[in-house]
Design an enzyme around this catalytic site. Structure first.
Site, mmCIF file in Angstrom:
data_model
loop_
_atom_site.group_PDB
_atom_site.id
_atom_site.type_symbol
_atom_site.label_atom_id
_atom_site.label_comp_id
_atom_site.label_asym_id
_atom_site.label_seq_id
_atom_site.Cartn_x
_atom_site.Cartn_y
_atom_site.Cartn_z
ATOM 1 N N LYS A 262 0.869 -1.255 -0.085
ATOM 2 C CA LYS A 262 0.031 -0.017 -0.025
ATOM 3 C C LYS A 262 0.965 1.265 -0.095
ATOM 4 C CE LYS A 262 0.788 1.840 3.156
ATOM 5 N NZ LYS A 262 1.955 2.494 4.000
ATOM 6 N N TYR B 95 -4.475 4.041 6.206
ATOM 7 C CA TYR B 95 -4.799 2.860 7.262
ATOM 8 C C TYR B 95 -6.210 3.380 7.648
ATOM 9 C CZ TYR B 95 -0.295 0.508 7.208
ATOM 10 O OH TYR B 95 0.762 -0.217 6.958
HETATM 11 P P1 NDP Z 1 12.432 1.587 2.107
HETATM 12 O O1 NDP Z 1 12.804 2.963 1.582
HETATM 13 O O2 NDP Z 1 13.249 1.297 3.308
HETATM 14 O O3 NDP Z 1 12.756 0.779 0.958
HETATM 15 C C1 NDP Z 1 12.472 0.860 -0.314
HETATM 16 C C2 NDP Z 1 13.487 -0.057 -1.103
HETATM 17 O O4 NDP Z 1 12.981 0.221 -2.533
HETATM 18 C C3 NDP Z 1 14.765 0.414 -1.222
HETATM 19 O O5 NDP Z 1 15.806 0.006 -0.202
HETATM 20 C C4 NDP Z 1 15.308 -0.168 -2.421
HETATM 21 O O6 NDP Z 1 15.795 -1.493 -2.355
HETATM 22 C C5 NDP Z 1 14.162 -0.020 -3.678
HETATM 23 N N1 NDP Z 1 14.169 1.139 -4.267
HETATM 24 C C6 NDP Z 1 14.274 0.897 -5.873
HETATM 25 N N2 NDP Z 1 14.425 2.136 -6.178
HETATM 26 C C7 NDP Z 1 14.632 3.364 -5.144
HETATM 27 C C8 NDP Z 1 14.500 4.526 -5.019
HETATM 28 N N3 NDP Z 1 14.585 5.446 -6.321
HETATM 29 N N4 NDP Z 1 14.733 5.273 -4.152
HETATM 30 C C9 NDP Z 1 14.542 4.492 -2.925
HETATM 31 N N5 NDP Z 1 14.349 3.327 -2.823
HETATM 32 C C10 NDP Z 1 14.348 2.461 -3.966
HETATM 33 O O7 NDP Z 1 10.907 1.832 2.018
HETATM 34 P P2 NDP Z 1 9.786 0.948 2.906
HETATM 35 O O8 NDP Z 1 10.533 -0.488 3.057
HETATM 36 O O9 NDP Z 1 9.726 1.580 4.261
HETATM 37 O O10 NDP Z 1 8.551 1.043 2.239
HETATM 38 C C11 NDP Z 1 8.726 0.211 0.926
HETATM 39 C C12 NDP Z 1 7.029 0.085 0.830
HETATM 40 O O11 NDP Z 1 6.282 -0.538 1.670
HETATM 41 C C13 NDP Z 1 6.189 1.491 0.305
HETATM 42 O O12 NDP Z 1 5.336 1.072 -0.476
HETATM 43 C C14 NDP Z 1 5.548 1.771 1.859
HETATM 44 O O13 NDP Z 1 4.476 2.235 1.740
HETATM 45 C C15 NDP Z 1 5.296 0.224 2.174
HETATM 46 N N6 NDP Z 1 5.285 -0.255 3.628
HETATM 47 C C16 NDP Z 1 4.098 -0.818 4.011
HETATM 48 C C17 NDP Z 1 4.002 -1.071 5.276
HETATM 49 C C18 NDP Z 1 3.012 -2.190 5.971
HETATM 50 O O14 NDP Z 1 2.810 -2.167 7.017
HETATM 51 N N7 NDP Z 1 2.187 -2.909 4.957
HETATM 52 C C19 NDP Z 1 5.112 -0.684 6.216
HETATM 53 C C20 NDP Z 1 6.193 0.069 5.752
HETATM 54 C C21 NDP Z 1 6.282 0.433 4.382
HETATM 55 P P3 NDP Z 1 17.056 -1.883 -3.033
HETATM 56 O O15 NDP Z 1 18.191 -1.064 -2.343
HETATM 57 O O16 NDP Z 1 16.835 -3.379 -2.806
HETATM 58 O O17 NDP Z 1 17.043 -1.855 -4.689
#
Ligand code: NDP
Length: 414
Positions: free
Chosen positions: A174, A257
């Site tokens: 989401k 949420y």
């Molecule tokens: P992060 O920023 O920690 O992680 C995002 C990952 O996406 C990065 O680590 C990277 O992985 C990849 N990525 C690819 N391109 C980019 C870019 N241009 N900039 C930044 N990251 C990029 O985010 P979160 O893990 O906190 O959130 C990710 C998703 O999960 C969001 O959509 C958020 O809304 C959702 N979410 C849902 C939750 C829930 O409870 N359901 C809770 C938290 C988040 P890599 O280095 O491997 O390429």
């Protein structure tokens, strides 16, 4: 001083106490650990505790005539996890250990070193590591059934479309996307590919929020009147949530949420919203997104909802549903763990209100959610939180942004 026999008894008692058991016979033998069960006399196995009631701790060694032996899972559904950020590494990957039907079989990351380390920890074949360029080659990986997209919001639509084109089912975090149009394209693509699309609304798969849905359906607090909710946190830069280009902003991230909970509490779609936002000029974190947004939702039945969300706040995550005959509160409501649910029935001004806490066995939200999608893939049934639910939320998110921008109420067309 202890004699030989009593020293042996004392050591055995200490060992058993340390194990947290005090049981004789088969339970000790089954529990193992002391290595002494086979040569113990009956007397040694059941030391006499004068004046203390003996309670059988082990079940009787009998099998019910209708004993059902759980069938081994034939084949788990293989998941490719896309984007190894905070949520993927801290919640989703560990949750696979608790999942019964889902297992990680591939990784997609822009950082090969990190991906290799993660693959090693979770026993994933290093040949099943992809990056964002060769992502489409997932189509040739027969072990991958589902692609789980955990990328910044601005990338959800593109990677869902490419994943569906690769012939895989998609579980997308989401908010589903950044715009209504993207969300519609994702749903259409899933239909065209004849693949499933589920949005990762984990609270639909955990017992506390499920209980609230049930209580509201049963009208345990009478006709519903209002819903109020707060989901706020303090976000530190840099963070995808603070970037407009990456689809950040509090409404889609945490406000969603409340929007989603209001739906599963009322069972209705809102028809109109109002909203206000505050974007402080002196805090560099809020150059591109607002710090605080409050919004109200009006439902066809007359239920009204008022919600707040924000990124510069102490953590606050609760909701309250007020009915004609009582109210239900969940605080905290939205986190990965720690839900607490209370119901107050009756009214203080009509002979007293009774407040009770409802205790339930918590589950791992992500394991339950992934198992649900895996079950849908295996059985062919539709997910409980499909793309259409994500689209309905995106319509509301968009209307809230528009209402906050213009200062005018916005109608929501479905
Ligand atoms: P992060 O920023 O920690 O992680 C995002 C990952 O996406 C990065 O680590 C990277 O992985 C990849 N990525 C690819 N391109 C980019 C870019 N241009 N900039 C930044 N990251 C990029 O985010 P979160 O893990 O906190 O959130 C990710 C998703 O999960 C969001 O959509 C958020 O809304 C959702 N979410 C849902 C939750 C829930 O409870 N359901 C809770 C938290 C988040 P890599 O280095 O491997 O390429």
């Amino acid at each position: 001083m202890l004699g030989d026999t009593s020293r042996r008894d004392f050591m055995r008692m200490t060992a058993m106490t340390a194990m947290g058991v005090w049981a004789g016979g088969r339970a000790m033998a089954a529990g193992g650990g002391t290595g002494e069960s086979s040569d113990m006399s009956e007397q040694e196995k059941a030391p006499s505790n004068a004046g203390q009631q003996q309670v059988a701790l082990a079940p009787p060694d009998k099998q019910p005539p209708d004993l059902k032996v759980p069938q081994p899972v034939q084949r788990k559904v293989g998941f490719a996890v896309v984007g190894l950020g905070q949520l993927a590494l801290e919640q989703v990957m560990p949750a696979f250990r608790e999942a019964k039907l889902a297992e990680p079989v591939a990784l997609v990351s822009g950082h090969p070193d990190k991906a290799r380390k993660v693959a090693e920890v979770y026993g994933i074949d290093p040949k099943s590591i992809y990056d964002y360029q060769n992502y489409d080659q997932l189509k040739d990986n027969n072990r991958v059934d589902v692609i789980y997209i955990i990328l910044p919001n601005s990338m959800h639509a593109e990677y869902t479309l490419r994943g569906l084109k690769a012939g895989k089912h998609v579980l997308c975090e989401k908010p589903m996307a950044v715009t209504v149009q993207e969300s519609e394209r994702m749903i259409a693509a899933a239909k065209e590919a004849n693949k499933k699309l589920m949005i990762a609304y984990r609270l639909h798969y955990e017992p506390f929020n499920q209980k609230v849905m049930e209580l509201c359906r049963q009208k345990a607090i009478g006709e519903l009147k209002t819903f109020s909710s707060s989901n706020c946190q303090n976000v530190q830069a840099p963070n995808i949530r603070l970037s407009k280009a990456l689809g950040g902003g509090a409404v889609g991230d945490v406000g969603i949420y409340s929007i989603n909970a209001a739906r599963y509490v009322t069972g209705e779609e809102p028809v109109e919203v109002t909203a206000f936002q505050h974007q402080p000029k002196d805090d560099p974190r809020f150059r591109e997104v607002a710090e605080s947004i409050i919004f109200t939702l009006r439902y066809p039945s007359g239920v009204l909802a008022h919600c707040e969300c924000g990124f510069g706040h102490a953590r606050s995550e609760r909701y309250r549903v007020v009915g004609a005959k009582g109210f239900i509160e969940m605080d905290p409501a939205f986190g990965y763990t720690g839900q607490r649910l209370f119901m107050t029935q009756g009214s203080a001004d009509q002979g007293g209100a009774q407040k009770t806490e409802i205790h339930l066995q918590p589950v791992n939200h992500f394991a339950a959610e992934m198992d649900h999608f895996a079950e849908c893939v295996i059985s062919g049934k539709d997910p409980r939180t499909p793309g259409e639910m994500g689209l309905a939320d995106m319509r509301i998110v968009t209307a809230i942004h528009e209402a906050a921008r213009t200062g005018k109420p916005m109608r929501i067309e479905s």
